[in-house]
Write a protein that holds these residues in place. Structure first.
Motif, short mmCIF file in Angstrom:
data_model
loop_
_atom_site.label_atom_id
_atom_site.label_comp_id
_atom_site.label_asym_id
_atom_site.label_seq_id
_atom_site.Cartn_x
_atom_site.Cartn_y
_atom_site.Cartn_z
N PHE A 1 -3.83 6.82 4.21
CA PHE A 1 -2.54 6.19 4.52
C PHE A 1 -1.84 6.89 5.68
N ALA B 1 -3.34 5.86 8.87
CA ALA B 1 -3.05 4.45 9.12
C ALA B 1 -1.58 4.22 9.42
N ILE C 1 0.92 4.59 7.48
CA ILE C 1 1.57 3.98 6.31
C ILE C 1 2.24 5.11 5.55
N ASP D 1 6.24 3.39 1.87
CA ASP D 1 5.45 2.15 1.77
C ASP D 1 4.59 2.13 0.52
N VAL D 2 4.09 3.30 0.11
CA VAL D 2 3.14 3.36 -1.01
C VAL D 2 3.27 4.71 -1.71
N LEU E 1 -9.44 0.65 -1.18
CA LEU E 1 -8.70 0.31 0.02
C LEU E 1 -9.27 -0.92 0.72
N ARG F 1 -2.75 -5.40 0.30
CA ARG F 1 -1.43 -5.10 0.81
C ARG F 1 -1.50 -4.47 2.21
N PHE F 2 -2.45 -3.55 2.41
CA PHE F 2 -2.52 -2.80 3.66
C PHE F 2 -3.88 -2.99 4.33
N HIS F 3 -3.87 -3.00 5.65
CA HIS F 3 -5.12 -3.06 6.39
C HIS F 3 -5.52 -1.65 6.82
N VAL F 4 -6.77 -1.29 6.52
CA VAL F 4 -7.29 0.02 6.89
C VAL F 4 -8.57 -0.18 7.70
#
Length: 434
Positions: A67, A70, A72, A137-138, A266, A271-274
């Motif tokens: 994260f 990224a 995030i 965010d997380v 992941l 929710r998130f692009h990695v």
């Protein structure tokens, strides 16, 4: 108010430890009341809970690293700590400050009123307070030893990562993997994504997932990995290639499994692009203290918090991969609630000389008792154990490291308390022994 009277984190920790007559109490009604008073639940971001017996800290660290790379914003919570309490609560990989802790402790103290919270409950609620204030965010939160009646179960996680189910804390969770699995699986929710890294998952876990309607992906059934040199290839249920990643950390199949679970989680969550670039940077730079930590290369010194059968077996497997031409030494200490002899049976054949450390805890196993456990383990494995010292871990370390030769190996293992004490000692002295 108590918050105005307590000025340091250390004093707060002592105060929190005095609030409840028991170290653990599996009753969520008390912390739930305090959480309701804090009004935090609706303010928490996307939440990943990591549970299981071994590998939780490694998975939290890998997720946090990904994260961060990224961009995030991420909060992470782990336990126990090794050197200082602040290690448990981090924002974007940085330990929270003493000032932030003091404010959060005071906030929970005011909200709890007369409710007797355990240490883990109080400090977890304080972490939630800090995470909400940080507007992240997380969150990546490590569950405690349980699940169903763990304070983390007050929150509805979007994703659950279940590392494995092994025998530990059997007096509290049950003496079979089925019973322990049922407790861990109590964290599941309807429609929740659950990533499970246990190839022989107990039926109780599968049944719980079916009852609540969780979306479970199993290692070996829905995803897997293939090891190739210093990389691992992620595959799906049919063996189709899904990505190639640097193997993080040190430590063989267990860390490969942890990394595979993290990569799968992941890749599947929406929710998130990695990107693959982020994975590569995060996995190649990931570090974690006290997990097969290479403290020195000449002589070789390994620090490992291994404290149950599975983790000690993993440490023993790791030792076999090292090229040691000299003597293998061990400084070892464990808590009295562990299955000491069965754990030691996995490693006694690979250690030449032992030093028995007494831990600074009311739960610690006395040196004499540990020596008896070592004797039982050696007899069970038709091995021998040469005990060359007993006493305080720091003193044993200081004595032994004076005469280690370059071709020797020293492993320090058995407890977070022992490894943390050695790291703290070296930090204070500000010097390595070599």
């Amino acid at each position: 108010m108590i918050g105005k009277q307590i000025a340091t984190v250390e004093t707060w920790v002592e105060h929190i430890q005095s609030l409840h007559p028991q170290e653990m109490e599996f009753d969520l009604s008390r912390p739930r009341k305090v959480l309701d008073r804090l009004k935090l639940t609706d303010k928490l971001p996307f939440l990943i809970t990591v549970a299981g017996t071994n590998g939780k800290g490694s998975c939290v660290e890998l997720l946090t690293q990904v994260f961060q790379y990224a961009d995030i914003s991420v909060g992470s919570y782990t336990s126990p700590h090794l050197v200082r309490f602040n290690e448990r609560i981090r924002v974007n990989g940085v330990e929270v400050s003493d000032e932030a802790l003091l404010l959060a402790f005071d906030c929970v103290e005011r909200a709890r009123g007369s409710e007797p919270l355990t240490f883990f409950e109080f400090t977890s609620l304080a972490a939630f307070v800090m995470f909400v204030d940080a507007d992240l965010d997380v969150l990546v939160l490590e569950a405690g030893l349980g699940g169903r009646l763990d304070v983390m179960n007050l929150l509805n996680a979007d994703v659950l990562l279940l590392t494995n189910i092994a025998l530990d804390h059997t007096k509290l969770l049950g003496n079979t993997r089925e019973k322990i699995g049922g407790e861990k699986a109590g964290l599941m929710r309807t429609d929740q994504l659950v990533i499970c890294g246990d190839r022989d998952v107990p039926r109780s876990v599968l049944e719980r997932a079916e009852i609540v309607g969780a979306r479970m992906l199993l290692l070996g059934r829905d995803f897997d990995y293939v090891e190739k040199n210093d990389r691992f290839l992620l595959t799906n249920a049919t063996g189709e290639y899904r990505g190639s990643y640097t193997t993080p950390f040190t430590g063989g199949a267990e860390q490969l499994t942890n990394a595979t679970c993290v990569a799968t989680l992941l890749n599947v969550q929406q929710r998130f692009h990695v990107s693959d670039h982020v994975f590569e940077k995060a996995f190649s730079h990931a570090t974690i203290l006290g997990r097969k930590q290479v403290y020195s290369e000449s002589p070789q010194i390994i620090l490992d918090v291994a404290h149950n059968e599975d983790s000690v077996r993993s440490l023993a497997n790791f030792i076999q991969t090292l090229k040691v031409t000299g003597t293998v030494y061990a400084i070892f200490g464990m808590l009295a609630d562990k299955s000491v002899s069965p754990a030691l049976e996995h490693i006694v054949k690979y250690v030449d000389k032992w030093m028995i450390a007494e831990l600074d805890s009311p739960r610690a196993f006395a040196a004499g008792g540990l020596t008896e456990c070592l004797d039982r383990a050696t007899k069970a494995q038709n091995a021998s154990a040469d005990v060359i010292g007993e006493g305080n871990g720091r003193e044993l370390w200081s004595e032994l490291t004076k005469y280690l030769k370059d071709d020797d190996l020293l492993i320090v293992f058995g407890s977070f308390l022992l490894v943390g004490d050695i790291l703290a000692y070296q930090s204070v002295t500000e010097q390595t022994p070599f």
